[in-house]
Design a protein around this motif. Structure first.
Motif, PDB file in Angstrom:
ATOM      1  N   CYS A 222     -11.672  69.269  82.314  1.00  0.00           N
ATOM      2  CA  CYS A 222     -10.687  68.186  82.116  1.00  0.00           C
ATOM      3  C   CYS A 222      -9.615  69.153  81.486  1.00  0.00           C
ATOM      4  O   CYS A 222      -9.844  69.945  80.623  1.00  0.00           O
ATOM      5  N   CYS A 225      -9.205  69.488  77.702  1.00  0.00           N
ATOM      6  CA  CYS A 225     -10.371  70.070  76.975  1.00  0.00           C
ATOM      7  C   CYS A 225     -10.249  71.648  77.340  1.00  0.00           C
ATOM      8  O   CYS A 225     -10.672  72.482  76.469  1.00  0.00           O
ATOM      9  N   HIS A 264     -12.774  63.334  74.838  1.00  0.00           N
ATOM     10  CA  HIS A 264     -12.455  62.054  75.175  1.00  0.00           C
ATOM     11  C   HIS A 264     -13.454  61.359  76.069  1.00  0.00           C
ATOM     12  O   HIS A 264     -14.517  61.967  76.422  1.00  0.00           O
ATOM     13  N   CYS A 267     -15.640  62.610  78.945  1.00  0.00           N
ATOM     14  CA  CYS A 267     -15.884  64.332  78.778  1.00  0.00           C
ATOM     15  C   CYS A 267     -17.054  64.788  79.256  1.00  0.00           C
ATOM     16  O   CYS A 267     -18.123  64.328  78.809  1.00  0.00           O
ATOM     17  N   ARG A 268     -17.145  66.030  79.954  1.00  0.00           N
ATOM     18  CA  ARG A 268     -18.424  66.640  80.176  1.00  0.00           C
ATOM     19  C   ARG A 268     -18.500  68.078  79.413  1.00  0.00           C
ATOM     20  O   ARG A 268     -19.476  68.901  79.552  1.00  0.00           O
ATOM     21  N   HIS A 269     -17.616  68.187  78.345  1.00  0.00           N
ATOM     22  CA  HIS A 269     -18.111  69.313  77.586  1.00  0.00           C
ATOM     23  C   HIS A 269     -19.005  69.002  76.479  1.00  0.00           C
ATOM     24  O   HIS A 269     -19.393  67.975  76.010  1.00  0.00           O
TER      25      HIS A 269
HETATM   26 ZN    ZN Z   1     -13.216  67.309  78.388  1.00  0.00          ZN
END
Ligand code: ZN
Length: 361
Positions: A222, A225, A264, A267-269
């Motif tokens: 994203c 990020c 957020h 989010c995939r982090h």
């Molecule tokens: Zn993210």
């Protein structure tokens, strides 16, 4: 295991199911009221003058639903928080888990209250939907030239089933899109459980005396990020010495990064504990897009089953109709498709085993 907002995703099904059941019960409640005396002459007029009774039933149902939500969310978010503690890991984590949840009871309670508040904003709209569907079905059936008892049953079953297909709207977003109550609850739970999961991880790192974390490098990241990828962040505000983070980039505090958008919703982090001198640079991508795609597929199949269940519940009170036969056949087909998918991919492990049963009407 990484600590990530994505850690909340597996808890989302619990509320999606609860609100899915609620939509089904509400449709059934409306259908029951409409079906009573459907063969009598003057049905439409009588039903319209009876709208107060429908309103009272729906109100009672929504009150019970709110109680159920209040009673079940603490446990759910404690589970999400504990999963974050476990994900952060470290020696003796299983023994520490019980204690760390107990000391952060207040934080978990705050998440539970926040989520309850969010999903309960849909309740006024639920009441409105019940009355709206009731009135529209009466108008729809009364507007048709129906002869004979069977035809009026059939027309009413068809009309209620059609409304059931659309679901129960709980929220309309800024772009004017309708969110059904189950999808909205799913999204809200995913977000809040993700925050609880993160907090569990943060608290666990600090319990171990760590004050630094490193952010993952996710594929297809994203844009919000991207500036934080692979940076080292401080949990407490204490700044590391250049030696401690040699070979890494220090990006400030986690709180600053989150205020700027990191972690957020959806989010995939993820973050992992950073140990000076031990954590090597060049984090490998940790997200698994494949797992996410499978999860999305399963959610879509589950939504289709919920839709079919609503339609069956809508048609059932009108007795034997062609509509009911069609709705039942479709439900069987969709349930078989879901069973097959789950058997093939064994996705059950990915979902919280918690289940909140809606009290019967
Ligand atoms: Zn993210």
């Amino acid at each position: 295991m990484p600590v990530s907002p994505d850690g909340g995703a597996r808890f989302a099904k619990v509320l999606a199911d609860l609100y899915g059941d609620a939509a089904q019960h509400l449709i059934a409640l409306v259908a029951d009221r409409l079906a009573a005396g459907i063969t009598d002459p003057g049905w439409a007029e009588r039903k319209l003058s009876d709208v107060l009774r429908l309103r009272r039933d729906a109100q009672r149902f929504v009150t019970r639903l709110a109680d159920q939500v209040d009673a079940s969310l603490y446990e759910l978010l404690a589970e999400a928080y504990s999963a974050g503690v476990l994900a952060a890991g470290g020696p003796g984590v299983t023994e520490a888990q019980a204690g760390i949840v107990a000391t952060n009871r207040g934080a978990v309670q705050a998440y539970a209250a926040e989520l309850a508040g969010t999903v309960q904003t849909t309740h006024t709209r639920i009441l409105r939907t019940a009355e709206d569907v009731y009135r529209r079905v009466i108008a729809d059936v009364a507007g048709q030239v129906v002869t004979g008892v069977q035809t009026r049953r059939e027309a009413a079953a068809r009309a209620v089933s059609r409304f059931a297909q659309q679901g129960v709207t709980g929220y309309v977003d800024a772009k004017g899109r309708n969110w059904s109550i189950d999808t909205y609850a799913e999204m809200a739970t995913r977000t809040t459980a993700g925050q609880a999961h993160l907090q569990g991880g943060i608290d666990r790192y600090q319990q171990q005396g760590r004050y630094l974390v490193v952010i993952s490098d996710a594929p297809e990241e994203c844009s919000l990020c991207r500036p934080w990828e692979r940076t080292v962040l401080s949990l407490t505000g204490r700044e590391p010495t250049p030696g401690e983070v040699e070979g890494h980039r220090y990006g400030g505090t986690l709180a600053q990064a989150r205020a700027a958008g990191l972690f957020h919703p959806q989010c995939r982090h993820s973050m992992a504990g950073f140990i000076p001198g031990l954590t090597r640079p060049a984090g490998r991508p940790t997200a698994e897009p494949e797992g996410d795609a499978l999860r999305q597929r399963q959610r879509a199949l589950e939504r289709a089953v919920r839709e079919s269940k609503r339609r069956v519940a809508a048609a059932e009170p009108f007795g034997d109709t062609a509509q009911l036969a069609r709705d039942r056949a479709l439900l069987r087909k969709r349930q078989a498709a879901l069973r097959e998918f789950v058997a093939e991919h064994d996705r059950k492990a990915d979902v919280s085993r918690r289940r909140v049963n809606l009290v019967s009407r």
